[in-house]
Motif scaffolding. Sequence first.
Motif, PDB file in Angstrom:
ATOM      1  N   SER A 182       0.830  -1.207   0.000  1.00  0.00           N
ATOM      2  CA  SER A 182       0.000   0.000   0.000  1.00  0.00           C
ATOM      3  C   SER A 182       0.866   1.260   0.000  1.00  0.00           C
ATOM      4  O   SER A 182       2.007   1.241   0.438  1.00  0.00           O
ATOM      5  CB  SER A 182      -0.921   0.011   1.223  1.00  0.00           C
ATOM      6  OG  SER A 182      -0.153   0.136   2.404  1.00  0.00           O
ATOM      7  N   ASN A 183       0.293   2.348  -0.516  1.00  0.00           N
ATOM      8  CA  ASN A 183       0.964   3.643  -0.505  1.00  0.00           C
ATOM      9  C   ASN A 183      -0.087   4.732  -0.340  1.00  0.00           C
ATOM     10  O   ASN A 183      -1.283   4.442  -0.147  1.00  0.00           O
ATOM     11  CB  ASN A 183       1.784   3.843  -1.785  1.00  0.00           C
ATOM     12  CG  ASN A 183       0.937   3.602  -3.034  1.00  0.00           C
ATOM     13  OD1 ASN A 183      -0.223   3.997  -3.093  1.00  0.00           O
ATOM     14  ND2 ASN A 183       1.517   2.951  -4.033  1.00  0.00           N
TER      15      ASN A 183
ATOM     16  N   VAL B  45      -5.766   7.432  -0.943  1.00  0.00           N
ATOM     17  CA  VAL B  45      -6.631   8.355  -1.676  1.00  0.00           C
ATOM     18  C   VAL B  45      -7.762   7.601  -2.368  1.00  0.00           C
ATOM     19  O   VAL B  45      -8.926   8.023  -2.352  1.00  0.00           O
ATOM     20  CB  VAL B  45      -5.821   9.166  -2.702  1.00  0.00           C
ATOM     21  CG1 VAL B  45      -6.756   9.954  -3.614  1.00  0.00           C
ATOM     22  CG2 VAL B  45      -4.858  10.114  -1.990  1.00  0.00           C
ATOM     23  N   LYS B  46      -7.453   6.480  -2.961  1.00  0.00           N
ATOM     24  CA  LYS B  46      -8.456   5.679  -3.667  1.00  0.00           C
ATOM     25  C   LYS B  46      -9.571   5.232  -2.728  1.00  0.00           C
ATOM     26  O   LYS B  46     -10.766   5.320  -3.054  1.00  0.00           O
ATOM     27  CB  LYS B  46      -7.797   4.455  -4.306  1.00  0.00           C
ATOM     28  CG  LYS B  46      -8.740   3.586  -5.129  1.00  0.00           C
ATOM     29  CD  LYS B  46      -7.974   2.440  -5.785  1.00  0.00           C
ATOM     30  CE  LYS B  46      -8.895   1.609  -6.671  1.00  0.00           C
ATOM     31  NZ  LYS B  46      -9.959   0.938  -5.912  1.00  0.00           N
TER      32      LYS B  46
ATOM     33  N   LYS C 295      -1.436  14.502   1.343  1.00  0.00           N
ATOM     34  CA  LYS C 295      -1.779  13.096   1.560  1.00  0.00           C
ATOM     35  C   LYS C 295      -1.375  12.605   2.944  1.00  0.00           C
ATOM     36  O   LYS C 295      -2.020  11.723   3.523  1.00  0.00           O
ATOM     37  CB  LYS C 295      -1.131  12.235   0.484  1.00  0.00           C
ATOM     38  CG  LYS C 295      -1.683  12.506  -0.920  1.00  0.00           C
ATOM     39  CD  LYS C 295      -1.006  11.638  -1.965  1.00  0.00           C
ATOM     40  CE  LYS C 295      -1.558  11.948  -3.360  1.00  0.00           C
ATOM     41  NZ  LYS C 295      -0.911  11.117  -4.414  1.00  0.00           N
TER      42      LYS C 295
ATOM     43  N   ASP D 252     -11.258  16.818  -9.199  1.00  0.00           N
ATOM     44  CA  ASP D 252      -9.960  16.255  -9.590  1.00  0.00           C
ATOM     45  C   ASP D 252      -8.827  17.206  -9.236  1.00  0.00           C
ATOM     46  O   ASP D 252      -7.786  16.808  -8.699  1.00  0.00           O
ATOM     47  CB  ASP D 252      -9.923  15.953 -11.087  1.00  0.00           C
ATOM     48  CG  ASP D 252     -10.868  14.827 -11.468  1.00  0.00           C
ATOM     49  OD1 ASP D 252     -11.215  14.023 -10.574  1.00  0.00           O
ATOM     50  OD2 ASP D 252     -11.268  14.765 -12.646  1.00  0.00           O
TER      51      ASP D 252
ATOM     52  N   ASP E  55      -1.347   6.641  -2.494  1.00  0.00           N
ATOM     53  CA  ASP E  55      -2.350   6.590  -3.562  1.00  0.00           C
ATOM     54  C   ASP E  55      -3.446   5.579  -3.232  1.00  0.00           C
ATOM     55  O   ASP E  55      -4.608   5.770  -3.594  1.00  0.00           O
ATOM     56  CB  ASP E  55      -1.690   6.216  -4.897  1.00  0.00           C
ATOM     57  CG  ASP E  55      -0.824   7.343  -5.454  1.00  0.00           C
ATOM     58  OD1 ASP E  55      -1.126   8.513  -5.126  1.00  0.00           O
ATOM     59  OD2 ASP E  55       0.144   7.060  -6.186  1.00  0.00           O
ATOM     60  N   THR E  56      -3.060   4.493  -2.550  1.00  0.00           N
ATOM     61  CA  THR E  56      -4.049   3.520  -2.080  1.00  0.00           C
ATOM     62  C   THR E  56      -5.010   4.194  -1.117  1.00  0.00           C
ATOM     63  O   THR E  56      -6.236   3.986  -1.166  1.00  0.00           O
ATOM     64  CB  THR E  56      -3.361   2.334  -1.369  1.00  0.00           C
ATOM     65  OG1 THR E  56      -2.352   1.786  -2.205  1.00  0.00           O
ATOM     66  CG2 THR E  56      -4.379   1.269  -1.006  1.00  0.00           C
TER      67      THR E  56
ATOM     68  N   TRP F 124      -8.175  17.240  -5.429  1.00  0.00           N
ATOM     69  CA  TRP F 124      -7.476  16.062  -4.926  1.00  0.00           C
ATOM     70  C   TRP F 124      -5.999  16.052  -5.330  1.00  0.00           C
ATOM     71  O   TRP F 124      -5.162  15.482  -4.630  1.00  0.00           O
ATOM     72  CB  TRP F 124      -8.162  14.789  -5.405  1.00  0.00           C
ATOM     73  CG  TRP F 124      -9.291  14.370  -4.502  1.00  0.00           C
ATOM     74  CD1 TRP F 124     -10.618  14.586  -4.702  1.00  0.00           C
ATOM     75  CD2 TRP F 124      -9.179  13.696  -3.243  1.00  0.00           C
ATOM     76  NE1 TRP F 124     -11.361  14.091  -3.655  1.00  0.00           N
ATOM     77  CE2 TRP F 124     -10.489  13.529  -2.734  1.00  0.00           C
ATOM     78  CE3 TRP F 124      -8.098  13.224  -2.502  1.00  0.00           C
ATOM     79  CZ2 TRP F 124     -10.754  12.909  -1.516  1.00  0.00           C
ATOM     80  CZ3 TRP F 124      -8.363  12.603  -1.280  1.00  0.00           C
ATOM     81  CH2 TRP F 124      -9.664  12.451  -0.796  1.00  0.00           C
ATOM     82  N   GLU F 125      -5.683  16.682  -6.428  1.00  0.00           N
ATOM     83  CA  GLU F 125      -4.291  16.741  -6.863  1.00  0.00           C
ATOM     84  C   GLU F 125      -3.428  17.571  -5.905  1.00  0.00           C
ATOM     85  O   GLU F 125      -2.217  17.371  -5.812  1.00  0.00           O
ATOM     86  CB  GLU F 125      -4.199  17.340  -8.267  1.00  0.00           C
ATOM     87  CG  GLU F 125      -4.699  16.396  -9.368  1.00  0.00           C
ATOM     88  CD  GLU F 125      -4.757  17.076 -10.716  1.00  0.00           C
ATOM     89  OE1 GLU F 125      -4.383  18.282 -10.784  1.00  0.00           O
ATOM     90  OE2 GLU F 125      -5.183  16.443 -11.697  1.00  0.00           O
TER      91      GLU F 125
END
Length: 239
Positions: A99-100, A105-106, A200, A192, A102-103, A195-196
Amino acid sequence: MIKFFRKIRRNLLSEGKTGKYLKYAIGEIILVVIGILIALQINNWNENRKNEEQGIIQKKALKIELENDLETLTSDLAYVQKDLKINKSFAERLSSKTSNLDTLVKIVRYEYVAPYSSLNELNKTTFNSLESTNKLGLLGEELTKNVQNYYNTRDDGIEVLSGNRELYFSLCEPMILKYPINWSSIRGHLQDIYWEKINKRTLYGGFNGLLTMRIFILEVRKRVVENLITKTNHLLKEL
């Protein structure tokens, strides 16, 4: 009958039979007392019969309400088990070596469902009515005690669940305001862009606390509901 007794008294007095009159008067008093006692006994028997009939009616009413509550509790347990499984799967994925951020955020943006349903209201109409009118005794001494203990336990459990839910939402609100998630009103390109630019690492801290709290209160809710299901079934058997 009264005229008959009066005639006997007059005859005894007119014949000068005072001793016999006194004996007769005492006997008459005893008969009256016996009659009153019999009448009281009959009245008590009628009252007891009425109370027994009312007790049966109230037991049936309680049983119907508890059967409906049992369905509600069983349905809630299914909801809790399903929600617990989903949220534990999030924790497992985020705890994986692969996991990271980005995981994270998803999951937060597309998969996590923030709303948390409360336990549907349970019925206390019959119990409250009996308690407010001091008629719980109609159920019998032992059953009355068990019914009171049951509803006290149930109220305590529901109070715990309500407090936990409020605590969860106190953590959920700032997350919802800060991060647009899958049920947000505004979607598309604007979201979008947002979120960018999010931090995080800050998202990780907030969501970790939120997810941990949700799993905790779900575990508590599971134990409370399972306990109430067991106690409801026991009380139904007594009714």
